[in-house]
Design a protein around this motif. Structure first.
Motif, PDB file in Angstrom:
ATOM      1  N   GLY A 238       0.847  -1.193   0.000  1.00  5.78           N
ATOM      2  CA  GLY A 238       0.000   0.000   0.000  1.00  5.78           C
ATOM      3  C   GLY A 238       0.879   1.240   0.000  1.00  5.78           C
ATOM      4  N   TYR A 239       0.325   2.363   0.439  1.00  4.28           N
ATOM      5  CA  TYR A 239       1.045   3.637   0.418  1.00  4.28           C
ATOM      6  C   TYR A 239       2.343   3.517   1.223  1.00  4.28           C
ATOM      7  N   ALA A 240       2.237   2.984   2.427  1.00  2.00           N
ATOM      8  CA  ALA A 240       3.428   2.919   3.280  1.00  2.00           C
ATOM      9  C   ALA A 240       4.417   1.874   2.750  1.00  2.00           C
TER      10      ALA A 240
ATOM     11  N   ASP B  21       2.320  -8.704  -1.555  1.00  2.29           N
ATOM     12  CA  ASP B  21       0.966  -8.282  -1.167  1.00  2.29           C
ATOM     13  C   ASP B  21       0.023  -9.425  -1.515  1.00  2.29           C
TER      14      ASP B  21
ATOM     15  N   LYS C   7      -3.069  -5.739  -7.319  1.00  5.62           N
ATOM     16  CA  LYS C   7      -2.040  -4.716  -7.041  1.00  5.62           C
ATOM     17  C   LYS C   7      -0.679  -5.183  -7.550  1.00  5.62           C
TER      18      LYS C   7
ATOM     19  N   TYR D 236       4.975 -15.657  -0.443  1.00  5.98           N
ATOM     20  CA  TYR D 236       5.786 -15.316   0.715  1.00  5.98           C
ATOM     21  C   TYR D 236       7.182 -15.957   0.705  1.00  5.98           C
TER      22      TYR D 236
ATOM     23  N   THR E 130      -3.821  -1.176   9.343  1.00 11.24           N
ATOM     24  CA  THR E 130      -4.357  -1.337  10.705  1.00 11.24           C
ATOM     25  C   THR E 130      -5.579  -0.419  10.824  1.00 11.24           C
TER      26      THR E 130
ATOM     27  N   THR F 196       1.253   1.195  11.789  1.00  5.11           N
ATOM     28  CA  THR F 196       1.037   1.945  13.022  1.00  5.11           C
ATOM     29  C   THR F 196       0.291   1.054  14.015  1.00  5.11           C
TER      30      THR F 196
ATOM     31  N   GLU G 156       6.209   4.865  10.491  1.00  4.88           N
ATOM     32  CA  GLU G 156       6.238   5.549   9.194  1.00  4.88           C
ATOM     33  C   GLU G 156       5.657   6.945   9.381  1.00  4.88           C
TER      34      GLU G 156
ATOM     35  N   GLU H 167       1.077  11.372   2.409  1.00  7.19           N
ATOM     36  CA  GLU H 167       0.655  11.114   1.035  1.00  7.19           C
ATOM     37  C   GLU H 167       0.696  12.436   0.283  1.00  7.19           C
TER      38      GLU H 167
ATOM     39  N   SER I 126      -5.785   7.954   5.834  1.00  6.33           N
ATOM     40  CA  SER I 126      -5.777   6.647   6.483  1.00  6.33           C
ATOM     41  C   SER I 126      -5.125   6.707   7.854  1.00  6.33           C
TER      42      SER I 126
ATOM     43  N   LYS J 247      -8.004   7.647  12.261  1.00  4.48           N
ATOM     44  CA  LYS J 247      -7.997   6.343  12.952  1.00  4.48           C
ATOM     45  C   LYS J 247      -7.002   6.326  14.113  1.00  4.48           C
TER      46      LYS J 247
ATOM     47  N   ARG K 111      -9.918   7.837   1.679  1.00  2.00           N
ATOM     48  CA  ARG K 111     -10.279   7.351   3.016  1.00  2.00           C
ATOM     49  C   ARG K 111     -10.532   8.533   3.954  1.00  2.00           C
TER      50      ARG K 111
HETATM   51  P1  NAD Z   1      -3.019   0.214   2.590  1.00  2.00           P
HETATM   52  O1  NAD Z   1      -4.343  -0.315   2.941  1.00  2.00           O
HETATM   53  O2  NAD Z   1      -2.861   1.212   1.493  1.00  2.00           O
HETATM   54  O3  NAD Z   1      -2.034  -0.985   2.262  1.00  2.00           O
HETATM   55  C1  NAD Z   1      -1.945  -2.149   3.019  1.00  2.00           C
HETATM   56  C2  NAD Z   1      -1.612  -3.295   2.063  1.00  2.00           C
HETATM   57  O4  NAD Z   1      -1.380  -4.470   2.824  1.00  2.00           O
HETATM   58  C3  NAD Z   1      -2.758  -3.618   1.106  1.00  2.00           C
HETATM   59  O5  NAD Z   1      -2.273  -3.566  -0.230  1.00  2.00           O
HETATM   60  C4  NAD Z   1      -3.185  -5.047   1.490  1.00  2.00           C
HETATM   61  O6  NAD Z   1      -3.602  -5.825   0.393  1.00  2.00           O
HETATM   62  C5  NAD Z   1      -1.903  -5.576   2.090  1.00  2.00           C
HETATM   63  N1  NAD Z   1      -2.106  -6.693   3.010  1.00  2.00           N
HETATM   64  C6  NAD Z   1      -3.011  -6.792   4.018  1.00  2.00           C
HETATM   65  N2  NAD Z   1      -2.871  -7.988   4.645  1.00  2.00           N
HETATM   66  C7  NAD Z   1      -1.848  -8.624   4.027  1.00  2.00           C
HETATM   67  C8  NAD Z   1      -1.231  -9.869   4.219  1.00  2.00           C
HETATM   68  N3  NAD Z   1      -1.612 -10.716   5.182  1.00  2.00           N
HETATM   69  N4  NAD Z   1      -0.212 -10.221   3.404  1.00  2.00           N
HETATM   70  C9  NAD Z   1       0.192  -9.386   2.418  1.00  2.00           C
HETATM   71  N5  NAD Z   1      -0.347  -8.193   2.179  1.00  2.00           N
HETATM   72  C10 NAD Z   1      -1.365  -7.815   2.983  1.00  2.00           C
HETATM   73  O7  NAD Z   1      -2.439   0.819   3.949  1.00  2.00           O
HETATM   74  P2  NAD Z   1      -1.344   1.988   4.118  1.00  2.00           P
HETATM   75  O8  NAD Z   1      -2.011   3.300   3.966  1.00  2.00           O
HETATM   76  O9  NAD Z   1      -0.139   1.666   3.324  1.00  2.00           O
HETATM   77  O10 NAD Z   1      -1.024   1.806   5.667  1.00  2.00           O
HETATM   78  C11 NAD Z   1      -0.287   0.695   6.143  1.00  2.00           C
HETATM   79  C12 NAD Z   1       0.144   0.982   7.559  1.00  2.00           C
HETATM   80  O11 NAD Z   1       1.031   2.104   7.559  1.00  2.00           O
HETATM   81  C13 NAD Z   1      -1.022   1.364   8.489  1.00  2.00           C
HETATM   82  O12 NAD Z   1      -0.784   0.865   9.767  1.00  2.00           O
HETATM   83  C14 NAD Z   1      -0.970   2.886   8.482  1.00  2.00           C
HETATM   84  O13 NAD Z   1      -1.513   3.434   9.659  1.00  2.00           O
HETATM   85  C15 NAD Z   1       0.515   3.117   8.399  1.00  2.00           C
HETATM   86  N6  NAD Z   1       0.862   4.424   7.817  1.00  2.00           N
HETATM   87  C16 NAD Z   1       0.314   4.821   6.634  1.00  2.00           C
HETATM   88  C17 NAD Z   1       0.628   6.067   6.116  1.00  2.00           C
HETATM   89  C18 NAD Z   1      -0.006   6.584   4.849  1.00  2.00           C
HETATM   90  O14 NAD Z   1       0.230   7.748   4.515  1.00  2.00           O
HETATM   91  N7  NAD Z   1      -0.808   5.810   4.138  1.00  2.00           N
HETATM   92  C19 NAD Z   1       1.528   6.904   6.796  1.00  2.00           C
HETATM   93  C20 NAD Z   1       2.085   6.444   7.988  1.00  2.00           C
HETATM   94  C21 NAD Z   1       1.734   5.205   8.495  1.00  2.00           C
END
Ligand code: NAD
Length: 430
Positions: A9-11, A30, A35, A70, A85, A123, A151, A155, A259, A263, A326
């Protein structure tokens, strides 16, 4: 180093591309095959400026591979968990993705005899890495190190945040793990804080709570200014010159989304309750922000009956520079407008695809002008550069219809000079 990032995902993807760009061999895993298919073709599954070029660059250099399998964990020096999360209905963090990812990681690690560090980038609340992640990985029976690396990316500027972080925080279980993590971050030129794991977890929540409180207070200040006939921008500019406060995050708008902040504030408030601490301010931040998301709606409601009216919305993503919707203010505004019987037409440079899935009954325009054409009122929600037009251009597109602006994109007297009906949050309006 060989690094495996779980979650693209983004992080996760930004970290994967960033570490690959620094010469590490990275595998990004992932569970979402859609994706992964895009990533393997060199296309990020979400919009983030510059990420596509950087992704293709590291792929061409043979530094980044992506897959759903994996087994790429085998032989990794560091496994980074970056799965989502999200919030549960009671505000606490949903750890189901973390648990599932840990089980899959443990299953692979037991086939390997190499020491690996499992680093949590998601997080998670204080105690989660040690109480949930550690025991799950222990089931592999292998020697491993545990780390927590919060992180802090934003974004919309994720790559520059990765390249030039304000600080790097690393929580480590032991000295061996610390040595591995020092190697990972060796090439970064910024303050590096090595702390214990719970402290690293708490630093992330505390940072987001401070940011959220600042936005909420900025918005409330702007609302008071609006009613008092004072220009909030001038007030906040002066406030930001106070060295104790600084100029950042003092721009009022339609409330924070995305996101993380919503939360994380809810999860920290919930956690406070669990550890027996009242945290009235955290609850108030959430409440204030929910109210702010509807401010343009209430301003509009004081100007006209909405039944049968055509209302244009400029901006659907939670902020400019991302296609992430989100918790975006538009997600709160659109249902209220529809409930009142308005016809909603919207435009966003990047986020219309995701919003179309949520609201198929909204009309989506091809550009800002088409969005405004023939509308009874327009709401400017997200500060995309595409919406930075002159008052004369808005007047031409809107005619007599008013523009309600959450971001004050026009200079103070410009609207009056162009004879544009204009009302901005924080600047004297209904
Ligand atoms: P996201 O939903 O964009 O990405 C999460 C990814 O994890 C998804 O692509 C999902 O398919 C994948 N995933 C879930 N379960 C899985 C598994 N068992 N095996 C493999 N892949 C799996 O989420 P995000 O925005 O990237 O956030 C991820 C974490 O980083 C969160 O805890 C968030 O709070 C934290 N975070 C995000 C940002 C942000 O700007 N988006 C910034 C700081 C921290």
């Amino acid at each position: 180093m060989k690094i495996c990032v779980i979650g693209a995902g983004y992080a996760g993807l930004v970290s994967a591309v960033g570490f690959a760009g620094r010469g590490h061999d990275v595998a990004c895993i992932d569970k979402d095959a859609g994706k992964i298919s895009k990533i393997t073709k060199g296309l990020p599954p979400f919009f983030e400026a510059g990420l596509g070029e950087r992704l293709r660059g590291v792929q061409n250099a043979g530094r980044l591979e992506a897959g759903t399998d994996y087994s790429a964990i085998q032989g990794a020096d560091i496994v980074i968990l970056a799965v989502g999360t999200p919030s549960l209905p009671d505000g606490s963090a949903d750890l189901s993705h973390v648990r599932a990812a840990c089980a899959a990681v443990a299953d692979e690690l037991k086939r390997s005899d190499k020491f690996a560090v499992v680093a949590v980038r998601s997080t998670v609340l204080p105690g989660t890495t040690e109480k949930v992640v550690g025991p799950a990985i222990e089931k592999s029976g292998v020697r491993f190190g545990l780390a927590m690396v919060p992180e802090f990316l934003r974004e919309g500027s994720a790559l520059s945040d990765f390249d030039k972080p304000d600080r790097i925080v690393v929580g480590c279980s032991d000295d061996k793990t610390k040595t591995v993590m020092e190697g990972l971050y060796g090439s970064f030129d910024c303050p590096k804080l090595f702390v214990d794991i719970r402290t690293a977890e708490m630093i992330k929540y505390a940072s987001n709570a401070f940011l959220a409180s600042r936005i909420a207070l900025t918005n409330e200040t702007a609302n008071i200014c609006q009613k008092a006939g004072v220009d909030a921008d001038e007030v906040l500019k002066a406030v930001g010159m106070d060295a104790r406060l600084g100029p950042h995050f003092l721009v009022p708008g339609s409330g924070f989304g995305g996101s993380c902040l919503p939360k994380d504030v809810s999860a920290l408030a919930r956690h406070a309750q669990e550890v027996g601490e009242d945290a009235p301010l955290l609850h108030a931040i959430h409440e204030s922000n929910q109210k702010q998301k509807l401010r343009l709606f209430h301003m509009l409601g004081r100007m006209m009956h909405l039944k049968g009216k055509k209302i244009a919305i400029l901006g659907l993503s939670f902020k400019a520079g991302t296609d992430d919707i989100r918790e975006s203010p538009a997600l709160s505004l659109i249902p209220k407008l529809l409930e009142e019987g308005a016809h909603v037409r919207a435009f966003d440079p990047e986020a219309m695809g995701s919003m179309r899935d949520v609201f198929p009954n909204v009309e989506y325009a091809n550009d800002w002008e088409e969005c405004l054409s023939g509308c009874d009122a327009a709401l400017l929600v997200t500060a995309w550069p595409e919406f930075q037009k002159s008052a004369a251009e808005y007047k031409e597109a809107l005619g007599a219809a008013p523009l309600l602006d959450s971001r004050r994109i026009l200079p103070p007297n410009a609207a009056a000079e162009a004879n544009l009906a204009y009302h901005a949050i924080g600047r004297g309006a209904p």
